[in-house]
Design an enzyme around this catalytic site. Sequence first.
Site, short mmCIF file in Angstrom:
data_model
loop_
_atom_site.label_atom_id
_atom_site.label_comp_id
_atom_site.label_asym_id
_atom_site.label_seq_id
_atom_site.Cartn_x
_atom_site.Cartn_y
_atom_site.Cartn_z
N CYS A 1 31.29 17.26 -19.02
CA CYS A 1 31.73 18.50 -18.35
C CYS A 1 33.24 18.61 -18.17
O CYS A 1 33.87 19.49 -18.74
CB CYS A 1 31.04 18.62 -17.00
SG CYS A 1 29.27 18.85 -17.18
N1 LIG Z 1 24.99 16.48 -18.81
C1 LIG Z 1 25.39 17.04 -17.69
O1 LIG Z 1 25.63 16.35 -16.73
C2 LIG Z 1 25.58 18.55 -17.58
C3 LIG Z 1 25.78 19.10 -16.31
C4 LIG Z 1 25.91 20.48 -16.18
C5 LIG Z 1 25.85 21.28 -17.32
N2 LIG Z 1 25.67 20.74 -18.55
C6 LIG Z 1 25.57 21.64 -19.70
O2 LIG Z 1 24.21 21.76 -20.11
C7 LIG Z 1 24.12 21.94 -21.54
C8 LIG Z 1 23.24 20.87 -22.15
O3 LIG Z 1 23.86 19.62 -21.94
P1 LIG Z 1 23.08 18.23 -22.05
O4 LIG Z 1 23.99 17.22 -21.42
O5 LIG Z 1 21.70 18.38 -21.56
O6 LIG Z 1 23.06 18.03 -23.65
P2 LIG Z 1 22.23 16.91 -24.47
O7 LIG Z 1 23.00 16.69 -25.70
O8 LIG Z 1 21.87 15.79 -23.58
O9 LIG Z 1 20.85 17.61 -24.83
C9 LIG Z 1 20.75 18.76 -25.60
C10 LIG Z 1 19.45 18.72 -26.37
O10 LIG Z 1 19.34 19.97 -27.05
C11 LIG Z 1 18.76 19.73 -28.33
N3 LIG Z 1 19.08 20.87 -29.20
C12 LIG Z 1 20.23 21.15 -29.83
N4 LIG Z 1 20.13 22.32 -30.51
C13 LIG Z 1 18.87 22.78 -30.28
C14 LIG Z 1 18.15 23.93 -30.69
N5 LIG Z 1 18.72 24.86 -31.47
N6 LIG Z 1 16.88 24.06 -30.29
C15 LIG Z 1 16.30 23.13 -29.51
N7 LIG Z 1 16.93 22.01 -29.07
C16 LIG Z 1 18.20 21.85 -29.45
C17 LIG Z 1 19.34 18.40 -28.77
O11 LIG Z 1 18.51 17.77 -29.74
C18 LIG Z 1 19.38 17.63 -27.44
O12 LIG Z 1 18.21 16.87 -27.26
C19 LIG Z 1 25.57 21.92 -22.04
O13 LIG Z 1 26.05 23.23 -22.12
C20 LIG Z 1 26.29 21.17 -20.94
O14 LIG Z 1 27.65 21.54 -20.88
C21 LIG Z 1 25.51 19.38 -18.71
#
Ligand SMILES: NC(=O)c1ccc[n+]([C@@H]2O[C@H](COP(=O)([O-])OP(=O)(O)OC[C@H]3O[C@@H](n4cnc5c(N)ncnc54)[C@H](O)[C@@H]3O)[C@@H](O)[C@H]2O)c1
Length: 420
Positions: free
Chosen positions: A262
């Site tokens: 983030c």
């Molecule tokens: N990790 C954190 O602490 C956090 C906190 C707040 C917000 N966010 C936001 O949340 C969002 C997701 O982050 P995350 O950390 O969960 O990511 P991540 O990489 O852990 O997980 C994302 C998942 O989405 C899947 N994916 C990608 N493209 C896809 C598609 N077209 N269809 C279906 N699945 C698909 C991937 O295979 C992966 O498993 C981002 O925008 C991030 O900025 C993350």
Amino acid sequence: MAHQTVTIVGQGYVGLPLAQAATRSGWKVHGLDVTESLVDMLNSGRSHVDDLSDSEIQEMLDLGYVATTDSAVIAESDVVVMCVPTPLAEGGSPDLAAVKGASRTVGDNLTAGTTVILESTTYPGTTDNLVRPILELASGLAAGEDFNLAYSPERVDPGSKTFGIKNTPKLIGGIDDASTQSAAAFYRTFVDKPVPMTGTREAETAKLLENTFRHVNIALVNEMTKFCKELDIDIWEVIRGASTKPFGFMKFTPGPGVGGHCIPIDPNYLSYEVRNQLGYPFRFVELAQEINNSMPRYVVDRVSELLNEHRKPINGSDILLLGVTYKADIADQRESPAKPVAELLLERGANVMFHDPMVDVWNLESGDITREADLEDSVVKADAVVVLQAHDTYDLGGLASKSKVMLDTRGSAPKPAIWL
Ligand SMILES: NC(=O)c1ccc[n+]([C@@H]2O[C@H](COP(=O)([O-])OP(=O)(O)OC[C@H]3O[C@@H](n4cnc5c(N)ncnc54)[C@H](O)[C@@H]3O)[C@@H](O)[C@H]2O)c1
């Protein structure tokens, strides 16, 4: 809202805990992901994120949760939530490929009456200007008439024992009132306090303000750390004093730089959009980046000074890094400042060693290194020990007293450790 069926697109750090919360509150949850190996892993009861154990995945499966790569599940869902990655592309611009891809998949399978929610962190306007047209074109349905559309940012604090999905208020901004209400009704089934917002852009920007706020305030103490050192003022004592003010001050502490998915990334989404639409820079973000990115070099310079006091150069010295993940007590290494610290030490000829209870093999640009097998032995052996993450399991007092010199970038270890 009666508990029915929800598809959560993306089963990563954000989507999987959300799937757990919805499953536990009685929803039939489909965890849709494009990564087949991940889907197989989840369906066999194994977790890949810090905040969920294998037994919690098994509990979800017992309650009816199913991970899948089959997008047909969208058609039978009352709610669809997209939690897909929003990284930066080469050159630092937003990479919305996953949001576009997921929106197309949802649109291809969308049925009338569904509530679609985007949770991915992104720049203002994404829900209305990017997701909405893709959904409408692919489905032939009209947002606001045939289906609801809202933005609700994820605020998860990985590893936190205090705040989780339930007790963290959830912002919700729909494209219209019905969308806001419908999305709020979904979250109300497992979140104590949904917070309706006037629109999608305001909800998108609120998330970016939160992360930019942290980025800027971390940069503020990091910059002060450098000049306080030169002025022979103890920054940690300064912060301790200022923190006693019960209003108008929030404590931030220095460190080796910012990490995680983030803080180093999200503010770029805002500065990119400001520059793109208005043609001028978001100066606070750019300055915070410059300062926070300079911290790994500052850490290495401090190591160099400390070794110098012991009549040693960095070149040829054994330097042990403790804690290489981006945050204490979690295994996530994304954007961890430990990497640039290690690379700079290697450039200067150090023999870099590391220990982290959550990392077995550390992948650096210059090659993989294996965790030191015996923590105490390696602390004794090292010419300098650098604490980058003060994981709970470390007995920093004991380790500091065994080390030749210990630089603690987190202000956790007692003397003789030296704080950043
Ligand atoms: N990790 C954190 O602490 C956090 C906190 C707040 C917000 N966010 C936001 O949340 C969002 C997701 O982050 P995350 O950390 O969960 O990511 P991540 O990489 O852990 O997980 C994302 C998942 O989405 C899947 N994916 C990608 N493209 C896809 C598609 N077209 N269809 C279906 N699945 C698909 C991937 O295979 C992966 O498993 C981002 O925008 C991030 O900025 C993350």
